[in-house]
Design a protein around this motif. Structure first.
Motif, PDB file in Angstrom:
ATOM      1  N   SER A  62     -12.483  64.755  27.330  1.00 26.38           N
ATOM      2  CA  SER A  62     -11.822  65.889  27.979  1.00 26.38           C
ATOM      3  C   SER A  62     -11.628  65.632  29.473  1.00 26.38           C
ATOM      4  CB  SER A  62     -12.599  67.183  27.745  1.00 26.38           C
ATOM      5  OG  SER A  62     -13.868  67.123  28.355  1.00 26.38           O
ATOM      6  N   ALA A  63     -12.560  64.921  30.106  1.00 24.40           N
ATOM      7  CA  ALA A  63     -12.404  64.578  31.516  1.00 24.40           C
ATOM      8  C   ALA A  63     -11.236  63.606  31.712  1.00 24.40           C
ATOM      9  CB  ALA A  63     -13.695  63.987  32.058  1.00 24.40           C
ATOM     10  N   VAL A  64     -11.105  62.631  30.815  1.00 26.13           N
ATOM     11  CA  VAL A  64      -9.988  61.689  30.883  1.00 26.13           C
ATOM     12  C   VAL A  64      -8.671  62.436  30.692  1.00 26.13           C
ATOM     13  CG1 VAL A  64      -8.870  59.754  29.687  1.00 26.13           C
ATOM     14  CG2 VAL A  64     -11.311  59.681  30.158  1.00 26.13           C
ATOM     15  N   TRP A  65      -8.654  63.356  29.753  1.00 24.21           N
ATOM     16  CA  TRP A  65      -7.442  64.148  29.489  1.00 24.21           C
ATOM     17  C   TRP A  65      -7.056  64.965  30.720  1.00 24.21           C
ATOM     18  CZ3 TRP A  65      -3.135  64.498  27.310  1.00 24.21           C
ATOM     19  CH2 TRP A  65      -2.470  65.701  27.099  1.00 24.21           C
ATOM     20  N   GLU A  66      -8.032  65.564  31.388  1.00 18.42           N
ATOM     21  CA  GLU A  66      -7.749  66.346  32.596  1.00 18.42           C
ATOM     22  C   GLU A  66      -7.198  65.474  33.714  1.00 18.42           C
ATOM     23  OE1 GLU A  66     -11.062  68.736  33.817  1.00 18.42           O
ATOM     24  OE2 GLU A  66     -11.337  69.541  31.802  1.00 18.42           O
ATOM     25  N   VAL A  67      -7.766  64.292  33.885  1.00 22.58           N
ATOM     26  CA  VAL A  67      -7.281  63.365  34.914  1.00 22.58           C
ATOM     27  C   VAL A  67      -5.837  62.974  34.606  1.00 22.58           C
ATOM     28  CG1 VAL A  67      -7.534  61.038  35.872  1.00 22.58           C
ATOM     29  CG2 VAL A  67      -9.550  62.475  35.548  1.00 22.58           C
ATOM     30  N   LEU A  68      -5.566  62.610  33.360  1.00 23.26           N
ATOM     31  CA  LEU A  68      -4.225  62.187  32.971  1.00 23.26           C
ATOM     32  C   LEU A  68      -3.220  63.330  33.126  1.00 23.26           C
ATOM     33  CD1 LEU A  68      -2.388  59.983  31.884  1.00 23.26           C
ATOM     34  CD2 LEU A  68      -3.005  60.694  29.583  1.00 23.26           C
ATOM     35  N   GLN A  69      -3.605  64.523  32.723  1.00 25.52           N
ATOM     36  CA  GLN A  69      -2.716  65.681  32.884  1.00 25.52           C
ATOM     37  C   GLN A  69      -2.387  65.911  34.346  1.00 25.52           C
ATOM     38  OE1 GLN A  69      -4.790  68.914  30.921  1.00 25.52           O
ATOM     39  NE2 GLN A  69      -3.078  69.116  29.513  1.00 25.52           N
ATOM     40  N   GLY A  70      -3.408  65.827  35.190  1.00 27.03           N
ATOM     41  CA  GLY A  70      -3.183  66.032  36.623  1.00 27.03           C
ATOM     42  C   GLY A  70      -2.195  65.030  37.195  1.00 27.03           C
ATOM     43  N   LYS A  71      -2.312  63.782  36.763  1.00 25.94           N
ATOM     44  CA  LYS A  71      -1.385  62.742  37.253  1.00 25.94           C
ATOM     45  C   LYS A  71       0.016  62.971  36.712  1.00 25.94           C
ATOM     46  CE  LYS A  71      -4.608  60.630  39.434  1.00 25.94           C
ATOM     47  NZ  LYS A  71      -4.718  60.807  40.883  1.00 25.94           N
ATOM     48  N   MET A  72       0.125  63.445  35.473  1.00 29.42           N
ATOM     49  CA  MET A  72       1.461  63.677  34.890  1.00 29.42           C
ATOM     50  C   MET A  72       2.153  64.883  35.521  1.00 29.42           C
ATOM     51  SD  MET A  72       1.376  62.782  30.926  1.00 29.42           S
ATOM     52  CE  MET A  72       1.008  61.169  30.343  1.00 29.42           C
ATOM     53  N   PHE A  73       1.375  65.908  35.859  1.00 31.77           N
ATOM     54  CA  PHE A  73       1.984  67.097  36.455  1.00 31.77           C
ATOM     55  C   PHE A  73       2.552  66.810  37.831  1.00 31.77           C
ATOM     56  CE2 PHE A  73      -0.940  69.927  33.771  1.00 31.77           C
ATOM     57  CZ  PHE A  73      -0.033  69.939  32.751  1.00 31.77           C
ATOM     58  N   LYS A  74       1.954  65.853  38.536  1.00 29.46           N
ATOM     59  CA  LYS A  74       2.466  65.494  39.858  1.00 29.46           C
ATOM     60  C   LYS A  74       3.781  64.789  39.679  1.00 29.46           C
ATOM     61  CE  LYS A  74      -1.898  65.151  42.252  1.00 29.46           C
ATOM     62  NZ  LYS A  74      -2.792  64.316  43.006  1.00 29.46           N
TER      63      LYS A  74
END
Length: 74
Positions: A62-74
């Protein structure tokens, strides 16, 4: 009686931007203390347009998913 109308909404994704987000997420995960010694993988298959996430446990996943989501939203 009016004829039933239908329409599709599609959005395209710039795969180069997805690749950049995956690379940035991998770099951030490699530097984070809570991921030291953990087996983490982010695999982006450009041909199939799929992303596969692997982690040791649910917390890390879930931490990896949050990091990846944050990078994609930018």
């Amino acid at each position: 009686m009016a004829a039933a109308a239908s329409f599709d909404i599609t959005s395209s994704v710039d795969l180069q931007e997805v690749d950049n987000a995956v690379n940035q997420a991998q770099k951030e995960i490699g530097q984070r203390y809570d991921f030291k010694g953990a087996h983490i993988e982010i695999d982006f298959d450009k041909v199939k347009s799929t992303i596969t996430l692997l982690a040791d446990d649910d917390y890390k996943l879930s931490a990896v998913w949050e990091v990846l989501q944050g990078k994609m939203f930018k």
